[in-house]
Structures are given as C-alpha cells and as structure tokens.
Motif scaffolding. Structure first.
Motif, PDB file in Angstrom:
ATOM      1  N   LEU A 142      48.926  37.802   6.722  1.00 16.53           N
ATOM      2  CA  LEU A 142      50.259  37.331   6.354  1.00 16.53           C
ATOM      3  C   LEU A 142      50.856  38.011   5.121  1.00 16.53           C
ATOM      4  CD1 LEU A 142      51.987  35.147   7.543  1.00 16.53           C
ATOM      5  CD2 LEU A 142      50.916  33.520   6.015  1.00 16.53           C
ATOM      6  N   ILE A 143      50.107  37.971   4.017  1.00 14.96           N
ATOM      7  CA  ILE A 143      50.686  38.417   2.752  1.00 14.96           C
ATOM      8  C   ILE A 143      50.893  39.934   2.706  1.00 14.96           C
ATOM      9  CG2 ILE A 143      50.283  38.498   0.266  1.00 14.96           C
ATOM     10  CD1 ILE A 143      51.302  35.839   1.313  1.00 14.96           C
ATOM     11  N   TYR A 146      54.042  40.469   4.460  1.00 18.81           N
ATOM     12  CA  TYR A 146      55.160  39.978   3.637  1.00 18.81           C
ATOM     13  C   TYR A 146      55.551  41.024   2.595  1.00 18.81           C
ATOM     14  CZ  TYR A 146      57.274  37.366  -0.241  1.00 18.81           C
ATOM     15  OH  TYR A 146      58.086  36.950  -1.261  1.00 18.81           O
ATOM     16  N   ILE A 162      60.537  36.642   3.943  1.00 22.21           N
ATOM     17  CA  ILE A 162      60.225  35.224   3.753  1.00 22.21           C
ATOM     18  C   ILE A 162      60.355  34.481   5.085  1.00 22.21           C
ATOM     19  CG2 ILE A 162      62.528  34.379   3.074  1.00 22.21           C
ATOM     20  CD1 ILE A 162      59.408  33.384   1.257  1.00 22.21           C
ATOM     21  N   VAL A 165      57.171  34.917   6.947  1.00 17.42           N
ATOM     22  CA  VAL A 165      56.073  34.118   6.424  1.00 17.42           C
ATOM     23  C   VAL A 165      56.215  32.649   6.817  1.00 17.42           C
ATOM     24  CG1 VAL A 165      55.035  33.226   4.321  1.00 17.42           C
ATOM     25  CG2 VAL A 165      55.548  35.635   4.507  1.00 17.42           C
ATOM     26  N   ILE A 166      57.412  32.106   6.656  1.00 16.58           N
ATOM     27  CA  ILE A 166      57.591  30.672   6.916  1.00 16.58           C
ATOM     28  C   ILE A 166      57.336  30.373   8.402  1.00 16.58           C
ATOM     29  CG2 ILE A 166      59.241  28.771   6.872  1.00 16.58           C
ATOM     30  CD1 ILE A 166      58.393  29.581   4.128  1.00 16.58           C
ATOM     31  N   LEU A 169      53.576  30.658   9.020  1.00 19.00           N
ATOM     32  CA  LEU A 169      52.796  29.581   8.395  1.00 19.00           C
ATOM     33  C   LEU A 169      53.015  28.256   9.118  1.00 19.00           C
ATOM     34  CD1 LEU A 169      52.862  30.011   4.544  1.00 19.00           C
ATOM     35  CD2 LEU A 169      50.881  29.861   6.020  1.00 19.00           C
TER      36      LEU A 169
END
Lengths: 491, 498
Positions: A142-143, A146, A162, A165-166, A169
């Motif tokens: 993920l990161i 991002y 973002i 990511v949202i 997640l």
C-alpha cells in the motif's frame, strides 16, 4: 533445500535496503542496484518456472515454519498453477519497469527503493498459503504505491494517491473481518489456506465471509461500482508505476477471488453467480463505453482495464473449469498487454507532452516502431487471434456460456465495443493526415525505451501463438479450484 | 487465591521506594549543580528508572499480596511497571534538549516527572481503593505541574489550568463513586468488594450502578475516553511536548491498569453491565477521536485526537470480557478473558513504543524548527531523511501496517474481541482504522510529498536520537518477531487473579 520462494520475495527488499544505504548522489549505482536485484528476482522466478512440475495440482516449493504460534500464524509459502504465472509476471514487469524508469531524475533513490519494496509485497501475496501472511503482504504494497503515485505522479497526484489508499484500506478492513470469520466460525480453526478449503462452515456464515473478502478483492480488481479510484490513480501515476498498477496490482484482486472465493467457498459463489456475473457484465460494458468517450489516451487505457477485468470476473462467476482457467489466463495476458499499452502511452507522452487524443494524429510516419508496437498491443487488447489477448477472452466465453448463457451473450458485445474504441483510437493517434506540430518528433530511440517495448510485444505474440506455455501451468491447478469436497456435497 | 496477610514486606515496595529516593536526590543535586550541567540530572533519573526496573523484575514471577491486602505484585503489575519505566526513560532522554532550551527549572522538571512515574508504579500494584486513589493523585498532581511547566508560554499555562480543573472534577466523581461502593459493601479492598456484592446481592442496586458509572467516568478521564476527552486537544497541544508524550503513553496505560483491576476484580459480578457500557464507549471513543483528527493542522493536537482513537481500540478489550470469571470459573471463559487481557497488554506496549518513537521525532522537529504545525513538516524527508524515515515507520505502526508492531497489536486485539463474540465492534474498529490512516498519511504526505521551503538540513542531538533509534528499532523488530512479547503478555495475563 534452497528456499527459492523466500529468495525471490526478499531479494527486492534487500536491494531496497542497499539502495537506502547508498549516497543520494550516486545515481548510477542506485539504478544498477535496482537493475541487479529486480533482475535477480526475475532470474530466480524463471528458474522456478523451469523447475515447476506441470502435472501436479498441489503447491510446490513449499516452505513452512511456525511464526506466531499464539495466533496460529505460520510462514507458509508455496506455488501452484494459479500463483506461478503471477510470480513470473510480477518479476518480469518490475524488471521492465525499472528499466523504463532509467531516466527518472526526481529523487531516484527513493523511487527505486519503493519500487522494490512494492515488488516484495506483491510477490508475497502471490506466494502466501497462510491467510494472515497473505493479508500482511497485501498491506505491505500500500504505502510504496501511495508514495510512488503521490511523489512522481501528475498534477492531481495527491488526490489520486490518497483515494487509492482509502479505497484499498476500506477493502482490506472488511477482508480482515472475513478472514477472522473463516477462522473462528469454521471447523478447522486455522489460517492455512489449503486446510480452509476443506473445512466445514455454516452456509449463512460462509455467505457473510464470502462477501467481506469479495469486497476487498473487488476494490482491487476493480469491479464496477468500486472502480473509481483506478482512473485517477492510473492517469496520475508515472508510466512505470502505471505498468505495475495495471500489470500486477489489479491481479491481486482476481488472484484473491480465485484463491479464496472460488477455492474456499465455491458453493456460495455458485449461489450468487448471477449477481456477480451481472457486476462483471456491467464492468465490461460500462468500462468499454467510458473508454470510447475518453479524450485522454491514458484514461482510455485505464478504463479499458475496468472492462477487461470484467471478463475475469465473468469467468470467476461462471465457475466452470474452462471459465476459471480463462479468467486466470486473461489476467496474465492483460498484465502483458496493458503493461505494454501504458509503456507506449508513456513514450508517446515523452515526445508530444500531451495525452489528448484529438491533438495527435498522423504520428505513424514519425515514429514507426512505436506505431507498430502500439498496433500490436491494440490488436491484442481487442482480442485478435494469434495475440495473447485472444486466448483468455475466448476461454472465458466458451467456459461461461453453459453456466451463465444470457450474461455471456451480453458480455460478448463488449468485444465489439473494445474493437471500436481501440481501432478508433489508433486511427486518431497514428493515422490520418500528419499534424505539422509533430513533424520534429523522433521514434523510440533510447535503449531503456526500446528494450521493454520490444520484450513485451514479443511476449504478447509468443503467448498468443504458443499459449500452452501459459495454459499448461494454469491447467495444473486452476480448473480444480472449484471442486472442493463441500461443493461436491452441495450438488 | 493467595492468602491475605498484614505482612509489611518492604521488598514489595522496592521499585517505588527506589524511584522516590532518586527523585529526592535529583531535587537535592539540583541545588548544587551549575546550570549548564543540569542534564546530568536526567541521566541520573534514567539510572534510577533502570534500577527500579531491575528491582521490579526481581520481584517478578509469583503473585504476592501484602499490607493487609492493599498491595499486589503480580506479573501484570510488573508488566505495567516496566512499561511505565521504559516510557519515563524515553521521555527523560527526549526532554533534555527541549527543556534546556525553554526553562531554567530543569531539576524540578526531572524530579516531578519521576514522582509522576512513582505514582504510576503504585497504580499498577494498588489492590484497594484508597491506595489506588492516592497513587492516582500523586501521578495526576505531578502531571498538572508538568503540563503547565512552561509557565511563560500562554498555551502551556492554559494546558496546566485546564488539566487541573477538569482533572479535579473527575477526581471528585471518582471519589464519590468509590465512597458509594464503600457504603454498599463496607470494604475498599477490591476482591472483598466483589465478595460483598455477591453476598449481599446488590448487583442490581441502582446505587451500585451510579457508583460504577462514576468510577468509569473517573478512569475514563485518565484514558481520555469520550465523553471525558475534552481536555485532550488543548492539553496535548499546550503541554511541553515530552510531557504530551508521557501523557499519551504512560498516563493512558496507567488508566488501563486501574480499569483492569477495578472492573475485572471488584466489579467482576457486574461484567455484563460494564462490558456493554465499554462496548459503546469504545465505539464512540474511537470514532470521535479519529473523526476529530481529520481536520487538525497542529501535529500535537492531531496526536491528541489520535490518542483518543487509540484509547477507543484499547477499550474494546473491556467490551470483550465474558462474565463468570469468579467464583465459579469456567475454564473456556477464563481462557477467553485471559487472551483478551493479553491482547490488551500487547496493544498498550506496542502503542507505547510506537507513540514514543513518533513523539521523539516530533520533539526533534520542534527543537529544530520551533514549530509543531503540520505545514512546517513540508519536505522534511529531504532535510532530515533518517528522522523522516523513523517518523514514517512510527506512523505506519499507528496505522497498523506491517511489518510494524502496530499491525500485530491490532490483529491480536481484533482477533481476541472477535473471539469473544463482539463482532460488530471489530467491524467498527476496522473501518475506523481505515479512516485513521488518512490523517496519519497527512503527516507522511507533508514530509514526503510536499516541497521544502528551504533545503537546510536539520541537525541531530544525541540523547533524543538514542530514544528515537531505540523505539523505532523496537517497533520494527517486534513487528517482525512479535512472538516472545506475545508470550510474555499471555503469561502475565494468565496469572491475573484477584
């Protein structure tokens, strides 16, 4: 025995650590490290491919060690016919992405390190046979993604990053509830993905768990209506990151569905097949329709991914041996073709500095190599026989028809629409009267542009002409995925 | 159950006594040391903390009760004592540079910090309401002083006053609740309260419900649970940053140890009542904290809301308690409850290490930039790459991403709560985690994705660097190999008895 899988997974992150320790100014060394470590991972992945026994359905190269006994989590890796193609695809596309990023000048140290961490996460997802280990690797990716989109992307990169990511997640949060449900409410009380296939579980609970994990995977795939992060992420991401996003990250969604939804809860899938099939058909037609009206070349390719991933979902929903195999093949070939398309969009943009289709036109005489490869990729994308794009789609349709006849018939119109928007795009970009504005443009002429393009184009043709290279492996495990004892009992 | 004696075994107080002595020595030495050498006092304090830790470990293993049943030393007490001592040591190391720059009263600062820690050590061992209250007040009054320590700064003075006034109100509520409990049961010793409640059949007495709610409110203030959280943003923002770190880590954990003692022991017979209460509190607390953090522009304030959100996760453990722990212990229920306690312990330890790392980085930035505004974190990754990486890893641990320890602490906690059957709360918590990621990412975003206004690198300073490095390494190593600490938490939890 040499832990080949662990070596493949962790070589990239080792490279990332070495890059982190390299002084910022030594850009050549940083690139070389990224090249060597992603190349080494690819070499080992090819060794894995060569050493894989093609007539064994169960996982091979298994590594297993107790890790956190208190929670019943083990370090459990293995490859079968479903995971092997994606391990090879990931290693290959990352290697090519590193090459295609050779000219990155903005903070190359962080860029290459993140790309290698990303590779480790994705390879881990495709190799894990412990459900929590799978989830752990799922989150690792993920990161880096991002930061890659958010730092090296286009003008709206921060919003796109973002949003990515949202969405992911939220999907993985519900997926974790699903994993825990399968653990606590099943008879096996284990995270072992092989044992979870055999376990007995209450059908109502299974339906609950099914949709929780399905949601996590459907966001990643992405399926309509959870796809809206994808065009933003793709359009803003730098070229090589788009390649990885389309080429391997989306495959995590389809892979998860095959491994978990099909492999563990085929009876629930069978009961909800019309609903999921309908989502698939909407993705196919809606993705194609939206692609047709795009002005931006890159978002056209992005929306075409939504459409093409719809075929994967249709194959999964139909749940026949042929359609499941077709779905896996379609994912692999989509990875090659769309990876190639994004590379091509990237090299064209490098020259024209625009992605607006309407302002291009007549580029073919200026850049014959790019145009030729773009046509190959385009034809493969619309599923022309003798290209890689044909086999997956064809297998999905043939396999899905007996199970979901009406949905399959409607979905076939997606092929027509695809042919329409791809050919129309090729015509507007490369053919027609040459635009004098582009008279000074050159063809792809730098090694780090030519090498990935030619390699992927060659693979698209090779897999199209000799599909058994791929299908032999997939055939070993994928058609049997749905035949768990439970399903047999349910029928 | 261990026999209650009036045994005045002074060894059971060894860590507390040692620390109090060191604090007094710090005050004494402060009079004679020249101003430029006062940082020695901090190192002396760290040595005192290490000595207290060694004494605490020496007491470990078995469960011992003394002082007429008012004092208990068991593995859970030792676990929390070590947590407080570690947190205090990190905070002392992080304070040196910060305090030297801002006040002349360095010796007093270190001494008061040590007194606060002494109070927390006592809270971990209190087995009786008066002892517990005294320990709580020793800690709280020290913390009021620390929050307002930079009295020349408006925000710090405001923080001190706010914390004092609201803290006094919550103490009053707590004391009233304790008085009602005493009135109904005739005792202040925790296990005796449980026995009296069962014997007198007052489980459903409305007065007992009032007492329970008042005690919960008093402790809720300590852990910053909604609706007793209103002090948090202002105090966290205004207090000296090392004190904020201490509040968010040690003070919060001390609230949880007394919650654990009082509710699972004294109010064990009322488990269904308070488990339901805490389920609602947990859900509301995490949601309010995480939603509140979304719009913050000051990093300390943001971390204040984050700490409310994290407290919400920890409170889930209390929602997951199953009734029937005593006297007729059903072994399956006991195992589930023990796993829940173990998950809570692990969660608090992981949160402590992670938050200490994050705050060490924040203090560092604050020392060098003189600002805690999120906007000033822009481009930090270029100016201080190592510091930014450390802060990145700490924030990822707070998000709950692998391979950091925060991933496991959440998995373990959610796993336990799910196992206890409170599935809706796990769903709420997971959605909260996804929401919370967006504000932690805003800090990462500022550091990594925003351009820096100037390219000047940030200098480092040694003791703070040590605290930062040690906590970040712990966050990553425990993320890769959580098993030994799982084991330690599980064995401490297994020995938690009245």
């Amino acid at each position: 025995m040499f832990p080949l899988l662990s070596a493949i997974i962790f070589l990239p992150v080792l490279g990332a650590v070495l890059i982190a320790l390299t002084p910022r100014a030594r850009v050549t060394l940083i690139r070389a490290l990224a090249f060597v470590f992603s190349g080494a991972a690819l070499a080992l992945a090819l060794a894995l491919f060569a050493g894989f026994s093609r007539n064994v359905a169960t996982p091979q190269y298994v590594e297993r060690a107790a890790w956190i006994p208190q929670l019943g989590i083990s370090y459990f890796l293995g490859v079968d016919g479903l995971s092997l193609p994606f391990i090879v695809l990931t290693a290959m596309l990352t290697f090519l992405a590193v090459i295609a990023s050779w000219h990155i000048e903005l903070r190359p140290k962080e860029y290459f390190a993140l790309m290698l961490v990303l590779e480790t996460g994705v390879l881990g997802v495709f190799s894990s046979l412990d459900f929590l280990l799978f989830f752990l690797f799922w989150e690792v990716e993920l990161i880096p993604m991002y930061l890659l989109i958010g730092t090296w992307g286009g003008p709206r990169r921060e919003y796109a990053a973002i949003k990515f990511v949202i969405y992911t997640l939220a999907g993985s949060a519900l997926m974790l509830v699903g994993i825990l449900t399968l653990y606590f409410f099943g008879s096996a009380h284990t995270f072992d993905m092989l044992a979870l296939r055999q376990q007995g579980i209450d059908p109502v609970v299974a339906t609950f768990a099914f949709f929780l994990v399905f949601f996590g995977f459907a966001v990643k795939l992405p399926s309509f209506p959870f796809h809206t992060w994808l065009p933003d992420a793709h359009v803003e991401a730098p070229t090589a990151v788009s390649v990885l996003l389309a080429g391997v990250l989306l495959k995590m969604g389809g892979y998860g569905m095959l491994r978990v939804n099909v492999g563990m809860m085929p009876d629930v899938l069978a009961a909800n097949a019309p609903f999921i099939g309908a989502l698939a058909v909407v993705s196919i037609l809606y993705g194609a329709a939206v692609s047709t009206v795009q002005h931006d070349l890159k978002s056209l390719v992005a929306y075409s991914s939504v459409s093409h991933m719809g075929y994967v979902l249709l194959g999964i929903a139909a749940l026949t041996p042929g359609s499941l195999g077709g779905a896996a093949v379609q994912m692999f070939t989509h990875g090659l073709i769309t990876g190639l398309l994004f590379l091509l969009v990237g090299v064209v943009y490098e020259r024209t500095h625009t992605r607006i289709i309407a302002s291009m036109g007549g580029l073919a005489p200026r850049m014959p190599l790019i145009a030729t490869i773009f046509v190959i990729a385009g034809l493969a994308s619309l599923g022309l026989p003798a290209t890689a794009g044909f086999i997956g789609e064809f297998a999905v349709f043939v396999g899905a028809y007996p199970s979901l006849p009406w949905l399959t018939i409607v979905a076939i119109f997606g092929v027509v629409a695809t042919a329409g928007y791809i050919l129309w795009m090729l015509q507007r970009v490369f053919f027609g009267p040459p635009n004098p504005r582009w008279a000074a443009l050159t063809d792809a002429n730098r090694w780090f542009e030519v090498a990935p393009l030619v390699t992927l184009a060659a693979l698209v043709l090779v897999v199209g002409i000799v599909p058994s290279l791929l299908t032999d492996i997939i055939q070993a495990s994928v058609p049997g995925l749905a035949s768990s004892p439970l399903l047999t009992a349910a029928r | 159950m261990p026999a209650i004696t009036t045994d005045l075994n002074i060894a059971l107080l060894a860590p507390e006594l040692a620390l109090a002595v060191v604090a007094l020595v710090v005050i004494g030495l402060d009079l004679v040391l020249p101003a430029e050498r006062k940082s020695l006092l901090a190192y002396l304090g760290v040595l005192g903390l290490i000595a207290a830790g060694a004494l605490a470990v020496g007491l470990g293993g078995s469960t011992q009760v003394g002082y007429a049943g008012t004092w208990i030393v068991d593995p859970v007490a030792i676990f929390f004592k070590l947590l407080f001592l570690i947190a205090a040591a990190f905070v002392l190391l992080s304070s040196i540079d910060y305090i030297r720059r801002r006040t002349d009263y360095q010796g007093e600062y270190y001494a008061v910090l040590l007194f606060a820690t002494t109070g927390m050590l006592m809270m971990a061992s209190a087995r009786e309401l008066i002892t517990l209250y005294l320990a709580l007040e020793l800690t709280s009054i020290s913390l009021y002083v620390l929050a307002g320590f930079l009295k020349g700064e408006k925000t710090s003075a405001e923080a001190g006053i706010k914390y004092l006034v609201l803290g006094a109100v919550s103490s009053a509520a707590l004391l009233y609740g304790m008085a009602l409990t005493f009135g109904l049961t005739g005792t202040t010793v925790l296990p005796d309260i449980a026995r009296q409640i069962a014997a007198n059949r007052v489980e459903t007495s409305p007065l007992l419900m009032v007492a329970l709610v008042l005690v919960a409110a008093g402790f809720g203030f300590k852990v910053a649970a909604v609706p007793f959280h209103l002090w948090v943003p202002d105090v966290y923002q205004g207090a000296p940053t090392p004190v904020t770190a201490f509040l968010s880590v040690a003070s919060k954990a001390s609230g949880f140890v007394i919650l654990l003692r009082v509710f699972t022991v004294a109010f064990a017979g009322l488990t269904p009542v308070w488990a339901g209460l805490f389920a609602v509190l947990a859900a509301v607390t995490m949601t309010v904290g995480n939603v509140g953090a979304l719009r913050q522009t000051n990093v300390k304030r943001l971390m204040g809301y984050s700490s409310i959100g994290q407290a919400g996760y920890a409170l889930m453990a209390f929602a997951a308690f199953l009734p029937g722990q005593s006297p007729a212990v059903n072994s399956a229920t006991a195992a589930t409850n023990s796993a829940t306690v173990s998950a809570l312990l692990f969660f608090l330890l992981a949160y402590a290490l992670t938050n200490l790392a994050v705050f060490a980085a924040i203090i560092h930035v604050s020392n060098r930039l003189g600002s805690d505004e999120l906007a000033d974190y822009a481009g930090l990754s270029g100016r201080a790459p190592v510091l930014s990486l450390a802060l990145l890893l700490g924030l990822l641990s707070l998000v709950g991403l692998p391979p950091m320890v925060g991933f496991w602490s959440k998995i373990y906690l959610f796993y336990s709560v799910f196992n206890a059957g409170v599935i809706w709360l796990v769903v709420v918590a997971l959605l909260n985690s996804a929401l919370a990621a967006s504000y932690y990412l805003r800090i990462i975003h500022a550091m990594y994705l925003r351009p820096a206004p100037v390219d000047k690198p940030l200098a480092a300073d040694a003791p703070l660097g040590l605290a930062l490095a040690a906590s970040v390494i712990a966050v990553v190593v425990l993320g890769l190999l959580p098993s030994p600490v799982f084991q330690a938490a599980a064995s401490a939890a297994a020995n938690l008895r009245p």
